[in-house]
Scaffold this motif. Structure first.
Motif, short mmCIF file in Angstrom:
data_model
loop_
_atom_site.label_atom_id
_atom_site.label_comp_id
_atom_site.label_asym_id
_atom_site.label_seq_id
_atom_site.Cartn_x
_atom_site.Cartn_y
_atom_site.Cartn_z
N ARG A 475 21.75 -22.62 -11.53
CA ARG A 475 23.11 -22.11 -11.63
C ARG A 475 23.93 -22.54 -10.42
NH1 ARG A 475 22.13 -16.55 -11.88
NH2 ARG A 475 22.36 -16.43 -9.62
N THR A 476 25.06 -23.18 -10.68
CA THR A 476 25.96 -23.54 -9.59
C THR A 476 26.65 -22.29 -9.04
OG1 THR A 476 27.94 -24.79 -8.99
CG2 THR A 476 27.83 -23.98 -11.23
N GLU A 477 26.90 -22.30 -7.76
CA GLU A 477 27.61 -21.19 -7.12
C GLU A 477 29.10 -21.50 -6.96
OE1 GLU A 477 25.97 -18.13 -6.02
OE2 GLU A 477 24.64 -19.03 -7.49
N SER A 478 29.56 -22.56 -7.63
CA SER A 478 30.95 -22.97 -7.46
C SER A 478 31.93 -21.91 -7.94
CB SER A 478 31.20 -24.29 -8.21
OG SER A 478 30.97 -24.12 -9.60
N TYR A 479 31.48 -21.05 -8.86
CA TYR A 479 32.39 -20.03 -9.38
C TYR A 479 32.80 -19.02 -8.30
CZ TYR A 479 28.32 -16.90 -9.65
OH TYR A 479 27.22 -16.14 -9.35
N LYS A 480 32.04 -18.99 -7.20
CA LYS A 480 32.39 -18.08 -6.10
C LYS A 480 33.46 -18.66 -5.18
CE LYS A 480 27.83 -15.87 -5.99
NZ LYS A 480 26.61 -15.61 -5.19
N MET A 481 33.78 -19.94 -5.42
CA MET A 481 34.76 -20.60 -4.57
C MET A 481 36.17 -20.34 -5.10
SD MET A 481 32.72 -24.24 -4.29
CE MET A 481 33.86 -25.01 -3.15
N SER A 482 37.13 -20.31 -4.20
CA SER A 482 38.53 -20.21 -4.61
C SER A 482 38.99 -21.56 -5.16
CB SER A 482 39.41 -19.80 -3.43
OG SER A 482 39.43 -20.84 -2.47
N LYS A 483 40.13 -21.58 -5.83
CA LYS A 483 40.67 -22.84 -6.34
C LYS A 483 40.94 -23.81 -5.20
CE LYS A 483 41.05 -21.72 -10.74
NZ LYS A 483 40.27 -22.40 -11.80
N ILE A 484 41.38 -23.28 -4.07
CA ILE A 484 41.66 -24.14 -2.91
C ILE A 484 40.39 -24.81 -2.41
CG2 ILE A 484 42.36 -24.09 -0.47
CD1 ILE A 484 44.42 -21.97 -1.23
N GLN A 485 39.28 -24.04 -2.37
CA GLN A 485 38.01 -24.61 -1.94
C GLN A 485 37.44 -25.55 -3.00
OE1 GLN A 485 36.13 -20.78 -1.38
NE2 GLN A 485 36.05 -21.05 0.84
N TYR A 486 37.51 -25.13 -4.27
CA TYR A 486 36.91 -25.92 -5.35
C TYR A 486 37.51 -27.32 -5.42
CZ TYR A 486 35.21 -27.13 -10.03
OH TYR A 486 34.61 -27.76 -11.08
N TYR A 487 38.82 -27.41 -5.29
CA TYR A 487 39.49 -28.71 -5.38
C TYR A 487 39.70 -29.35 -4.00
CZ TYR A 487 40.40 -27.56 -10.24
OH TYR A 487 40.24 -27.23 -11.57
N SER A 488 39.06 -28.77 -2.97
CA SER A 488 39.11 -29.29 -1.60
C SER A 488 40.54 -29.46 -1.09
CB SER A 488 38.36 -30.63 -1.51
OG SER A 488 37.00 -30.45 -1.78
#
Length: 526
Positions: A475-488
């Motif tokens: 399971r990726t933990e990317s869902y815990k990231m904000s949109k700003i973090q997810y899209y760098s």
């Protein structure tokens, strides 16, 4: 003799495979979704797992008694209403037939969204009552289930699973927001079509623009009809810093009811397990009466028509035209129809309240399947290699048939304009144009060419979660990231700031040096 008996018993005992049965709690969705959930439940039961199913008291399909599972009946009205679904479909079909205005279509779409909003609201009220029922919740905890199996088209099972702290396995194609992949896997709009956009993975500029607009309207639908129900509920019970989709994205395994025979190529994730056609199986012999009718078709074969579990009949003008078209063919027709008997019905057509769909599709004399475009029916048609004539009515059915038409295995008609002439023309095209059957046989061959049966694959991963108490490593933990973090965006902003700073320093240094050089030259001249 006594020793021989002991030796025989010892050999039998040693040859038995040890079975460690698990305990599975199931939170299903009623209607056609229950049909495929029940397939998984029966297989779990056959493998000595104990299954308990949560069902509302007014459930349409989920029976309170079964040899394959126990039930916990909730005192709620969150089930499917057969008459309500039928009554809501009739005006929609009538409006399409009468060529209503754009505003009428928008109004009907809005009313449909309001109904979905109310259904989710009612569901969450049921979940709220469960959470408040301390005796029920304690009994669920005391049962010590190994996992919760649910269909995330409704959010009740997801919320309950997190409340009980159980590993989650999804039997999924749709979540409360959209198609399952969109919740968990990267979905670039440049080549991943939004469901309902009626696009392939090869898009022109105009089509990519359409895909972007469809995505925008999908977001509007979520903001106005889904968020207002789920956001406050999750904030109330799981914390104000938790977004409800995080609870979906943290599921251990997504058993996906499609595959890349049906889906266009797209990114996926390691905990997405494809099991399209898991409900399909070899056909069984038909009853004597039905077999005699099928055999009476001779070399012409049989056409099978059914519009799924939700629609037993169409408006009378449509059924009259369909019956008249069937009457002009040499093939025999088996048609699931529960409405008034059409006056144009031919001697070649048999009307039934229910038909054994899988067994008929697997019969060698079946030539064409006339269907509404539900996922189960399309997958059974692919499994048995039967080409399609489509009459999509609602929900994902248009999109499903678009995919089949794009692969050259289906002819699709608009329910708003269907009549005896174009319906007959579509039937003849699919019956007598070999490419439809040839391409469907190719899809069937691709679907069947797997190292492991889809149902066995699903069982392996359900039992995997039982053995290991989850599957967090997939399971990726990317869902815990904000949109700003997810899209760098923060990283890009930082780098741009650094570049800008360096450039500014460079300009300042250059200007400083230029001034010094200018001043020196000026002094020398003086």
């Amino acid at each position: 003799m006594y020793r021989l008996t002991l030796v025989t018993l010892a050999v039998i005992f040693c040859s038995l495979t040890p079975v460690n049965g698990g305990k599975v709690l199931v939170s299903p969705v009623d209607g056609s979704h229950w049909i495929n959930m029940e397939v998984i439940i029966k297989e779990l039961h056959s493998r000595n797992h104990q299954v308990t199913v949560l069902r509302p008291s007014d459930s349409w399909y989920i029976k309170p008694d079964s040899p394959h599972y126990k039930t916990i009946t909730l005192n709620s009205s969150a089930g499917f209403d057969e008459e309500g679904i039928g009554s809501s479909l009739t005006p929609f079909l009538t409006m399409q037939r009468e060529g209503a205005s754009l505003w009428s279509h928008i109004s009907m779409g809005y009313e449909l969204m309001i109904k979905w909003y109310e259904m989710h609201k009612q569901l969450l009220q049921t979940v709220e009552k469960m959470f408040e029922n301390t005796k029920l919740m304690q009994s669920l905890r005391d049962a010590k289930y190994d996992l919760l199996l649910t269909d995330p088209a409704y959010g009740g099972g997801v919320l309950l699973g997190h409340r009980l702290g159980l590993p989650l396995v999804f039997n999924v194609r749709w979540t409360i927001q959209s198609e399952g992949h969109e919740a968990i896997a990267p979905s670039p709009l440049s080549y991943v079509p939004i469901p309902g956009a009626m696009l392939t993975d090869k898009m022109t500029f105009t089509q990519r623009l359409k895909n972007l607009l469809c995505y925008f309207f999908s977001c509007l639908r979520i903001w106005y009809f889904i968020d207002p129900n789920y956001k406050p509920f999750v904030h109330r019970h799981f914390g104000s810093d938790v977004h409800y989709m995080e609870l979906f994205q943290s599921a251990d395994i997504w058993l996906m009811r499609n595959d890349f025979i049906f889906e266009f190529p797209r990114p996926t994730m390691p905990n997405v397990i494809y099991m399209a056609g898991f409900q399909c199986k070899p056909s069984k012999p038909l009853s004597k009466e039905l077999e005699d009718f099928v055999q009476s078709s001779g070399e012409h074969g049989v056409i099978v028509m059914t519009l799924g579990t939700l629609v037993g009949k169409l408006p009378e003008d449509i059924t009259e035209d369909i019956a008249a078209a069937f009457a002009q063919l040499p093939q025999k027709v088996i048609w699931r129809h529960t409405g008034k008997r059409p006056s144009t019905l031919g001697n070649n057509t048999l009307l039934l309240d229910w038909l054994p769909q899988n067994d008929l599709l697997g019969h060698p004399k079946t030539k064409v399947f006339v269907a509404h475009g539900g996922t189960n029916g399309i997958q059974e048609a692919i499994y048995h290699g039967v080409p399609l004539v489509g009459l999509p009515l609602m929900l994902d059915q248009h999109d499903n048939f678009f995919r089949m038409e794009a692969r050259g295995v289906a002819k699709v008609l608009d329910i708003a304009t269907v009549n005896r002439d174009n319906f007959l023309e579509a039937l003849k095209e699919v019956l007598y144009e070999p490419s439809y059957r040839d391409k469907m046989k190719t899809l069937s061959s691709l679907h069947r060419d797997q190292p492991m049966k889809p149902l066995d694959r699903a069982m392996f991963w359900i039992e995997f979660v039982m053995r290991h108490k989850g599957a967090p490593h997939l399971r990726t933990e990317s869902y815990k990231m904000s949109k700003i973090q997810y899209y760098s965006i923060d990283v890009v902003a930082f780098l741009l700031t650094v570049v800008l700073l360096v450039f500014t320093v460079f300009i300042c240094v250059v200007r400083f040096l230029c001034r010094r050089v200018f001043c020196r030259s000026k002094v020398k001249k003086e």
